[in-house]
Design a protein around this motif. Sequence first.
Motif, PDB file in Angstrom:
ATOM      1  N   LEU A 164       0.755  -1.076   0.001  1.00 58.44           N
ATOM      2  CA  LEU A 164      -0.060  -0.044   0.229  1.00 58.44           C
ATOM      3  C   LEU A 164       0.977   1.221  -0.102  1.00 58.44           C
ATOM      4  CD1 LEU A 164      -2.990   1.093   0.196  1.00 58.44           C
ATOM      5  CD2 LEU A 164      -2.496   1.164   2.706  1.00 58.44           C
ATOM      6  N   HIS A 165       0.554   2.087  -0.836  1.00 55.54           N
ATOM      7  CA  HIS A 165       1.288   3.448  -0.910  1.00 55.54           C
ATOM      8  C   HIS A 165       0.462   4.630  -0.445  1.00 55.54           C
ATOM      9  CE1 HIS A 165       4.296   6.424  -1.904  1.00 55.54           C
ATOM     10  NE2 HIS A 165       3.261   7.263  -2.608  1.00 55.54           N
ATOM     11  N   ALA A 166       0.684   5.474   0.286  1.00 52.20           N
ATOM     12  CA  ALA A 166      -0.015   6.592   0.819  1.00 52.20           C
ATOM     13  C   ALA A 166       0.747   7.760   0.663  1.00 52.20           C
ATOM     14  CB  ALA A 166      -0.474   6.466   2.447  1.00 52.20           C
ATOM     15  N   GLN A 167       0.000   8.727   0.109  1.00 49.03           N
ATOM     16  CA  GLN A 167       0.582  10.209   0.043  1.00 49.03           C
ATOM     17  C   GLN A 167      -0.366  11.215   0.749  1.00 49.03           C
ATOM     18  OE1 GLN A 167       2.628  11.673  -3.404  1.00 49.03           O
ATOM     19  NE2 GLN A 167       0.907  13.105  -3.862  1.00 49.03           N
ATOM     20  N   LEU A 168       0.125  11.848   1.640  1.00 47.99           N
ATOM     21  CA  LEU A 168      -0.538  13.113   2.379  1.00 47.99           C
ATOM     22  C   LEU A 168      -0.002  14.453   2.150  1.00 47.99           C
ATOM     23  CD1 LEU A 168      -0.494  11.246   5.824  1.00 47.99           C
ATOM     24  CD2 LEU A 168      -2.175  11.053   4.223  1.00 47.99           C
ATOM     25  N   THR A 169      -0.835  15.326   1.484  1.00 46.91           N
ATOM     26  CA  THR A 169      -0.179  16.466   1.081  1.00 46.91           C
ATOM     27  C   THR A 169      -1.205  17.619   1.922  1.00 46.91           C
ATOM     28  OG1 THR A 169      -0.095  15.662  -1.022  1.00 46.91           O
ATOM     29  CG2 THR A 169      -0.197  17.915  -1.124  1.00 46.91           C
ATOM     30  N   MET A 170      -0.197  18.702   2.260  1.00 47.40           N
ATOM     31  CA  MET A 170      -0.705  19.718   2.821  1.00 47.40           C
ATOM     32  C   MET A 170      -0.437  20.952   1.888  1.00 47.40           C
ATOM     33  SD  MET A 170      -0.817  21.081   6.783  1.00 47.40           S
ATOM     34  CE  MET A 170      -2.697  20.938   7.009  1.00 47.40           C
ATOM     35  N   TYR A 171      -1.278  21.992   2.042  1.00 46.45           N
ATOM     36  CA  TYR A 171      -0.963  23.116   1.201  1.00 46.45           C
ATOM     37  C   TYR A 171      -1.023  24.420   2.149  1.00 46.45           C
ATOM     38  CZ  TYR A 171      -2.689  20.296  -2.586  1.00 46.45           C
ATOM     39  OH  TYR A 171      -2.835  19.273  -3.319  1.00 46.45           O
ATOM     40  N   PRO A 172      -0.275  25.486   1.639  1.00 41.14           N
ATOM     41  CA  PRO A 172      -0.275  26.665   2.551  1.00 41.14           C
ATOM     42  C   PRO A 172      -1.529  27.004   3.226  1.00 41.14           C
ATOM     43  CG  PRO A 172       1.172  27.047   0.613  1.00 41.14           C
ATOM     44  CD  PRO A 172       0.027  25.810   0.355  1.00 41.14           C
ATOM     45  N   ASN A 173      -2.648  27.219   2.688  1.00 43.07           N
ATOM     46  CA  ASN A 173      -3.857  27.668   2.848  1.00 43.07           C
ATOM     47  C   ASN A 173      -4.768  26.633   3.542  1.00 43.07           C
ATOM     48  OD1 ASN A 173      -3.023  30.584   2.804  1.00 43.07           O
ATOM     49  ND2 ASN A 173      -3.205  29.888   0.497  1.00 43.07           N
ATOM     50  N   ASP A 174      -5.894  26.954   4.272  1.00 41.63           N
ATOM     51  CA  ASP A 174      -6.704  26.131   4.707  1.00 41.63           C
ATOM     52  C   ASP A 174      -6.109  24.964   5.619  1.00 41.63           C
ATOM     53  OD1 ASP A 174      -9.630  24.958   4.883  1.00 41.63           O
ATOM     54  OD2 ASP A 174     -10.000  26.059   3.200  1.00 41.63           O
ATOM     55  N   ARG A 175      -7.266  24.274   5.989  1.00 40.47           N
ATOM     56  CA  ARG A 175      -6.965  23.075   7.395  1.00 40.47           C
ATOM     57  C   ARG A 175      -6.822  21.824   6.809  1.00 40.47           C
ATOM     58  NH1 ARG A 175     -10.680  26.718   8.163  1.00 40.47           N
ATOM     59  NH2 ARG A 175     -10.299  28.106   9.871  1.00 40.47           N
ATOM     60  N   PHE A 176      -7.087  21.525   5.511  1.00 33.70           N
ATOM     61  CA  PHE A 176      -7.379  19.977   5.207  1.00 33.70           C
ATOM     62  C   PHE A 176      -6.079  19.433   4.733  1.00 33.70           C
ATOM     63  CE2 PHE A 176      -8.052  22.881   1.401  1.00 33.70           C
ATOM     64  CZ  PHE A 176      -7.222  22.530   0.306  1.00 33.70           C
ATOM     65  N   THR A 177      -6.056  18.331   4.598  1.00 33.59           N
ATOM     66  CA  THR A 177      -4.904  17.354   4.075  1.00 33.59           C
ATOM     67  C   THR A 177      -5.619  16.443   3.211  1.00 33.59           C
ATOM     68  OG1 THR A 177      -3.770  17.215   6.120  1.00 33.59           O
ATOM     69  CG2 THR A 177      -3.312  15.415   4.631  1.00 33.59           C
ATOM     70  N   LYS A 178      -5.015  16.374   1.892  1.00 31.73           N
ATOM     71  CA  LYS A 178      -5.392  15.429   0.775  1.00 31.73           C
ATOM     72  C   LYS A 178      -4.612  14.092   0.973  1.00 31.73           C
ATOM     73  CE  LYS A 178      -5.494  15.032  -4.261  1.00 31.73           C
ATOM     74  NZ  LYS A 178      -5.068  15.698  -5.528  1.00 31.73           N
ATOM     75  N   ALA A 179      -5.546  12.896   0.959  1.00 31.24           N
ATOM     76  CA  ALA A 179      -4.882  11.737   1.380  1.00 31.24           C
ATOM     77  C   ALA A 179      -5.261  10.906   0.011  1.00 31.24           C
ATOM     78  CB  ALA A 179      -5.583  10.931   2.530  1.00 31.24           C
ATOM     79  N   GLU A 180      -4.179  10.053  -0.632  1.00 30.62           N
ATOM     80  CA  GLU A 180      -4.145   9.054  -1.509  1.00 30.62           C
ATOM     81  C   GLU A 180      -3.681   7.843  -1.218  1.00 30.62           C
ATOM     82  OE1 GLU A 180      -3.326  11.713  -5.474  1.00 30.62           O
ATOM     83  OE2 GLU A 180      -2.224  12.660  -3.926  1.00 30.62           O
ATOM     84  N   LEU A 181      -4.463   7.123  -1.417  1.00 31.04           N
ATOM     85  CA  LEU A 181      -4.225   5.497  -1.126  1.00 31.04           C
ATOM     86  C   LEU A 181      -4.169   4.716  -2.499  1.00 31.04           C
ATOM     87  CD1 LEU A 181      -6.346   4.902   1.962  1.00 31.04           C
ATOM     88  CD2 LEU A 181      -4.160   5.978   1.978  1.00 31.04           C
ATOM     89  N   THR A 182      -3.032   4.098  -2.719  1.00 30.31           N
ATOM     90  CA  THR A 182      -2.999   3.169  -3.945  1.00 30.31           C
ATOM     91  C   THR A 182      -2.571   1.569  -3.456  1.00 30.31           C
ATOM     92  OG1 THR A 182      -2.064   5.161  -4.873  1.00 30.31           O
ATOM     93  CG2 THR A 182      -1.929   2.968  -6.256  1.00 30.31           C
ATOM     94  N   PRO A 183      -3.475   0.883  -3.407  1.00 29.95           N
ATOM     95  CA  PRO A 183      -3.352  -0.528  -3.156  1.00 29.95           C
ATOM     96  C   PRO A 183      -2.726  -1.363  -4.307  1.00 29.95           C
ATOM     97  CG  PRO A 183      -5.618   0.025  -2.962  1.00 29.95           C
ATOM     98  CD  PRO A 183      -5.026   1.001  -3.777  1.00 29.95           C
ATOM     99  N   SER A 184      -1.896  -2.331  -4.144  1.00 24.27           N
ATOM    100  CA  SER A 184      -1.289  -3.109  -5.112  1.00 24.27           C
ATOM    101  C   SER A 184      -2.274  -4.213  -5.689  1.00 24.27           C
ATOM    102  CB  SER A 184      -0.171  -3.770  -4.602  1.00 24.27           C
ATOM    103  OG  SER A 184      -0.399  -4.617  -3.782  1.00 24.27           O
ATOM    104  N   LYS A 185      -3.401  -4.450  -4.966  1.00 28.38           N
ATOM    105  CA  LYS A 185      -4.426  -5.461  -4.988  1.00 28.38           C
ATOM    106  C   LYS A 185      -6.011  -5.078  -4.525  1.00 28.38           C
ATOM    107  CE  LYS A 185      -4.624  -9.351  -2.873  1.00 28.38           C
ATOM    108  NZ  LYS A 185      -4.214 -10.938  -2.482  1.00 28.38           N
ATOM    109  N   ALA A 186      -6.864  -5.436  -5.459  1.00 33.16           N
ATOM    110  CA  ALA A 186      -8.286  -4.843  -5.047  1.00 33.16           C
ATOM    111  C   ALA A 186      -8.550  -5.705  -3.931  1.00 33.16           C
ATOM    112  CB  ALA A 186      -9.059  -5.063  -6.437  1.00 33.16           C
ATOM    113  N   ILE A 187      -8.754  -5.193  -2.815  1.00 40.13           N
ATOM    114  CA  ILE A 187      -9.544  -6.145  -1.572  1.00 40.13           C
ATOM    115  C   ILE A 187     -10.409  -5.412  -1.149  1.00 40.13           C
ATOM    116  CG2 ILE A 187      -7.162  -7.438  -1.014  1.00 40.13           C
ATOM    117  CD1 ILE A 187      -6.650  -5.482   1.294  1.00 40.13           C
TER     118      ILE A 187
END
Length: 338
Positions: free
Chosen positions: A204-227
Motif C-alpha cells: 500500500l502506498h499512501a501520500q498525504l499533502t498539505m497546502y499553505p492555506n486552509d486546514r485540510f490534508t489530501k490523502a491518496e491511497l494506492t493498493p497493489s491489489k483490489a481487496i
Amino acid sequence: MKKLAFLSLIILSLVSCKEKKSESNSEAKAEQKSEMRSSSKSYAELSIAQGGKWIDGSRGHKEYDGGTSFKNVDSLTVPKEHTDHSWYIRYEGPGWENSQIGYRLYLDWRNAIDIFGKKVDTLVLPYVGQDGFDSYHEPSPWGQDILKAGKSMGIGGYGRMVADTVAHFRSVKNTFATVKNSDGYSTINISYEDWKTGDDSINLHAQLTMYPNDRFTKAELTPSKAITGICTGIVDHGVAFHKKEGEKWAYIATYGLQTLASPPDNLGMALFYKLDEVAEQKKGQYEHLVIFKPSTETITYYFLGAWEQEPDGIKTEEAFIQDLNKKLEVLDKTNVLK
C-alpha cells in the motif's frame, strides 16, 4: 621579520575565513528561523533520535535509550524494533502543518492520525517534542496535541475492515517514509510492503499533502491489489454527527467538546470522499467509518480539523458546517481542493 609578517598574514586570513564562515552560519540560521516564522507556508518533517541504542524496554518491546538529540531526515526505513512509545521518532511519526493546524501520523502499528491544535499562525513543528518526548500533550503558548485517537484511526487514518473490526498495521514487512517541502505544498509518502490483514497481503502506498492555506490534508491511497474493506474514519467522541451528499462528493463530520484541552473545548472534524469510490459509510466500534470499494486505482479523500482556539478560526458549529458546504460545492465542480 619577513617570516613573522608572512605568519601574520596567514593568521589574519584564517581569522577572516572563520569570521566569514561564522557569519554564513548565522545567516543560514537566521534564514531558517525566518522561514519557520513565515505564516504563508506548509511544512512537513520526520525526526529521529541520535546517540542512543535499542534495548529491551519495560513494556515488553524494544526502546531507544539514551538519545541525546533529534535529527530531521528526508527518508526513513522504519527499524524493525520501532513500535508505539519506543522513543525513537520525535512525536512518534511524521508531522505536517501550515499556519492554521498541524497533524501527525503514528508511524507504527497504530497508523492513526492526530491533531496539533495551534494558537499561533507561525510554523511550530521543529520545536515540538524537543523539551521532553511527549511534552506536546501539555498546553503551551503555541498550542498542544488536542485529539485522543485511542484505538481508532484518529482523523483520516487508514486501515482495513476485517470481520467488523478495523485492522491496523500490526503485520508489515517493511515501512518506508519520505517527506518533501515545496513552495506550494508539503508531502509525506509512506510505502507499506507486505501488509497482512485477514487472508490477504498487499503493498500500500499512501501520500498525504498539505497546502499553505486552509486546514485540510489530501490523502491518496494506492493498493497493489483490489481487496475489500480498506477504510478511513473519524474517531467517535459522542458529539454531534453530520453527513451530507453532493453530486459527486460527500462528507461526514463531527463537532463538539472533544479535545484534550482542559477543560475540553470545541473541535470540528470532517472527511470528504468520492461517492463512486465508497462501498459504505457506517458507525464502527471506535469511529465513523468510510469503507472504500475494492480497487487498484488511487483512492482520494480529504480530512480536516477546526479548533476553536485557532487564531481567527471557526468558533461555532454553524460556521463549521457552512465551511464544509462550501468545500463540498467546490469538490462537486472541480474534484479538487487547493
